[in-house]
Write a protein that holds these residues in place. Structure first.
Motif, short mmCIF file in Angstrom:
data_model
loop_
_atom_site.label_atom_id
_atom_site.label_comp_id
_atom_site.label_asym_id
_atom_site.label_seq_id
_atom_site.Cartn_x
_atom_site.Cartn_y
_atom_site.Cartn_z
N THR A 1 -8.02 37.37 -36.39
CA THR A 1 -8.35 36.34 -37.37
C THR A 1 -7.86 36.73 -38.76
O THR A 1 -8.08 37.85 -39.21
CB THR A 1 -9.87 36.10 -37.41
N ILE A 2 -7.20 35.79 -39.43
CA ILE A 2 -6.81 35.96 -40.82
C ILE A 2 -7.90 35.34 -41.68
O ILE A 2 -8.45 35.99 -42.55
CB ILE A 2 -5.44 35.33 -41.11
N PHE A 3 -8.21 34.06 -41.44
CA PHE A 3 -9.31 33.40 -42.12
C PHE A 3 -9.62 32.06 -41.47
O PHE A 3 -8.86 31.56 -40.66
CB PHE A 3 -9.04 33.20 -43.63
N TYR A 4 -10.78 31.52 -41.82
CA TYR A 4 -11.17 30.16 -41.45
C TYR A 4 -11.15 29.34 -42.72
O TYR A 4 -11.43 29.85 -43.81
CB TYR A 4 -12.60 30.14 -40.88
N SER A 5 -10.84 28.05 -42.60
CA SER A 5 -10.86 27.18 -43.78
C SER A 5 -11.41 25.81 -43.39
O SER A 5 -11.25 25.35 -42.27
CB SER A 5 -9.48 27.04 -44.39
N ASP A 6 -12.07 25.20 -44.36
CA ASP A 6 -12.53 23.82 -44.21
C ASP A 6 -11.88 23.01 -45.32
O ASP A 6 -11.08 23.53 -46.09
CB ASP A 6 -14.05 23.73 -44.23
N LYS A 7 -12.22 21.75 -45.39
CA LYS A 7 -11.59 20.86 -46.37
C LYS A 7 -11.79 21.37 -47.80
O LYS A 7 -10.85 21.36 -48.60
CB LYS A 7 -12.16 19.45 -46.22
N GLU A 8 -12.99 21.82 -48.12
CA GLU A 8 -13.28 22.32 -49.46
C GLU A 8 -12.45 23.55 -49.81
O GLU A 8 -11.88 23.64 -50.90
CB GLU A 8 -14.77 22.64 -49.58
#
Length: 86
Positions: free
Chosen positions: A43-50
């Motif tokens: 995993t590098i990162f998770y992202s959401d709309k914000e």
């Protein structure tokens, strides 16, 4: 294909960075690197709309105190989202 190297989180070998994105649901994306040797995912990162909106805002902001504050806010939100997802 990237010339950057990454240590695989699964097998520990150095491998070229092969970046992938997977849509998880609820607008959340999982950015990860795939190992050439064992096909494991790191995993590098998770992202959401914000978070994605803040990343765009950061790219369009001149270097300085505000950009540093924005980066810290993004990192905190990414860390919280990662804890929720893992």
């Amino acid at each position: 294909m990237s010339d950057q190297l990454l240590e695989c989180g699964k097998c520990g070998q150095l491998t070229r960075l092969i970046r992938r994105t997977e849509k998880i649901g609820n607008g959340v994306f999982h950015e990860f690197a795939e190992c050439e040797k064992c096909q494991g995912n790191t995993t590098i990162f998770y992202s959401d709309k914000e978070i994605r909106s803040l990343l765009v805002k950061q790219q369009n902001t001149k270097p300085g105190k505000y950009r540093t504050k924005l980066a810290a806010e993004i990192q905190n939100k990414m860390n919280r989202l990662r804890q929720e997802m893992e």
